[in-house]
Design a protein around this motif. Sequence first.
Motif, short mmCIF file in Angstrom:
data_model
loop_
_atom_site.label_atom_id
_atom_site.label_comp_id
_atom_site.label_asym_id
_atom_site.label_seq_id
_atom_site.Cartn_x
_atom_site.Cartn_y
_atom_site.Cartn_z
N VAL A 141 7.67 -16.67 -20.50
CA VAL A 141 7.93 -16.24 -21.87
C VAL A 141 8.72 -14.94 -21.89
O VAL A 141 9.48 -14.67 -22.83
CB VAL A 141 6.62 -16.12 -22.68
N ALA A 142 8.60 -14.12 -20.85
CA ALA A 142 9.34 -12.86 -20.78
C ALA A 142 10.82 -13.09 -20.49
O ALA A 142 11.65 -12.24 -20.81
CB ALA A 142 8.73 -11.95 -19.72
N ARG A 143 11.19 -14.24 -19.91
CA ARG A 143 12.58 -14.45 -19.48
C ARG A 143 13.59 -14.56 -20.61
O ARG A 143 14.67 -13.98 -20.47
CB ARG A 143 12.64 -15.67 -18.55
N PRO A 144 13.47 -15.30 -21.70
CA PRO A 144 12.46 -16.33 -21.99
C PRO A 144 12.94 -17.70 -21.52
O PRO A 144 14.11 -18.04 -21.59
CB PRO A 144 12.41 -16.29 -23.51
N THR A 145 11.97 -18.51 -21.05
CA THR A 145 12.23 -19.87 -20.61
C THR A 145 11.15 -20.78 -21.19
O THR A 145 9.97 -20.49 -21.06
CB THR A 145 12.20 -19.96 -19.07
N GLY A 146 11.57 -21.87 -21.81
CA GLY A 146 10.60 -22.81 -22.39
C GLY A 146 9.94 -23.65 -21.32
O GLY A 146 10.53 -23.93 -20.27
N ALA A 147 8.69 -24.04 -21.59
CA ALA A 147 7.95 -24.85 -20.62
C ALA A 147 6.77 -25.55 -21.30
O ALA A 147 6.27 -25.10 -22.33
CB ALA A 147 7.43 -23.97 -19.48
N LEU A 148 6.35 -26.64 -20.68
CA LEU A 148 5.15 -27.38 -21.08
C LEU A 148 4.29 -27.58 -19.83
O LEU A 148 4.76 -28.17 -18.85
CB LEU A 148 5.51 -28.76 -21.65
N ILE A 149 3.07 -27.09 -19.86
CA ILE A 149 2.14 -27.26 -18.74
C ILE A 149 0.92 -28.01 -19.25
O ILE A 149 0.21 -27.53 -20.12
CB ILE A 149 1.73 -25.90 -18.15
N VAL A 150 0.72 -29.21 -18.72
CA VAL A 150 -0.40 -30.07 -19.13
C VAL A 150 -1.48 -30.02 -18.06
O VAL A 150 -1.19 -30.12 -16.87
CB VAL A 150 0.08 -31.54 -19.29
N ILE A 151 -2.73 -29.86 -18.50
CA ILE A 151 -3.85 -29.86 -17.57
C ILE A 151 -4.83 -30.95 -17.98
O ILE A 151 -5.36 -30.92 -19.09
CB ILE A 151 -4.55 -28.48 -17.52
N GLU A 152 -5.03 -31.93 -17.10
CA GLU A 152 -5.96 -33.02 -17.37
C GLU A 152 -7.39 -32.48 -17.41
O GLU A 152 -7.73 -31.53 -16.71
CB GLU A 152 -5.89 -34.08 -16.27
N ARG A 153 -8.22 -33.15 -18.21
CA ARG A 153 -9.66 -32.91 -18.13
C ARG A 153 -10.27 -34.18 -17.53
O ARG A 153 -9.90 -34.56 -16.43
CB ARG A 153 -10.20 -32.52 -19.51
#
Length: 194
Positions: A46-58
């Motif tokens: 977010v500081a760069r800024p660069t977009g991203a999506l991080i998914v964590i399974e449950r």
Amino acid sequence: AIIILFQTTIRRALARLGRTPILRLGYHEMTEKMLDDIVHAAISLVARPTGALIVIEREQALPDQIESGIQIDAAISYDLLMNVFTPGSPLHDGAVIIGEGRVKAASCFLPVTTDPRLSREYGSRHRAAIGLTEEYDSVVIVISEERGTISGAVEGRFVGPLDGASLMSFLRTHLGGRSSGRDAHGNAQRTHAA
């Protein structure tokens, strides 16, 4: 024909069923090191800024989404997440999926919400995060390069904007981290209904 017509409704019902305490069989808890690396990467992106999506399974795995991307099966690390989301990288576009304590895949496609109540100010990353968590038992971190913010998505709703401390609290709360005995409610968090 009925199954095809109501496949989204059936999938959502099964996802809700998987969340009920009676069927919770447990899942690989995230260690503090894993959470630290994810939070550190989110703050750096977010500081760069660069977009991203991080998914964590449950409890619920995401085989369809994993197959839509590039399978990795690597240890969770700050360096790996930063390299995946480097602009111009072959894996930059799409989501990273983490499960069972591993980075399972990158460049994955997620279902986009069709909920008309979601504000039009949200872009494709936010809509994909809500779309996935409406249907599957997962936690999603959304880093928006346009807004310069970090948000969390779980069970069809947003939490945020988040800083490093509140993102860690959000993850501990929803992933059952090994240090979850500490206060994990994050008073700074704001929940937005989708």
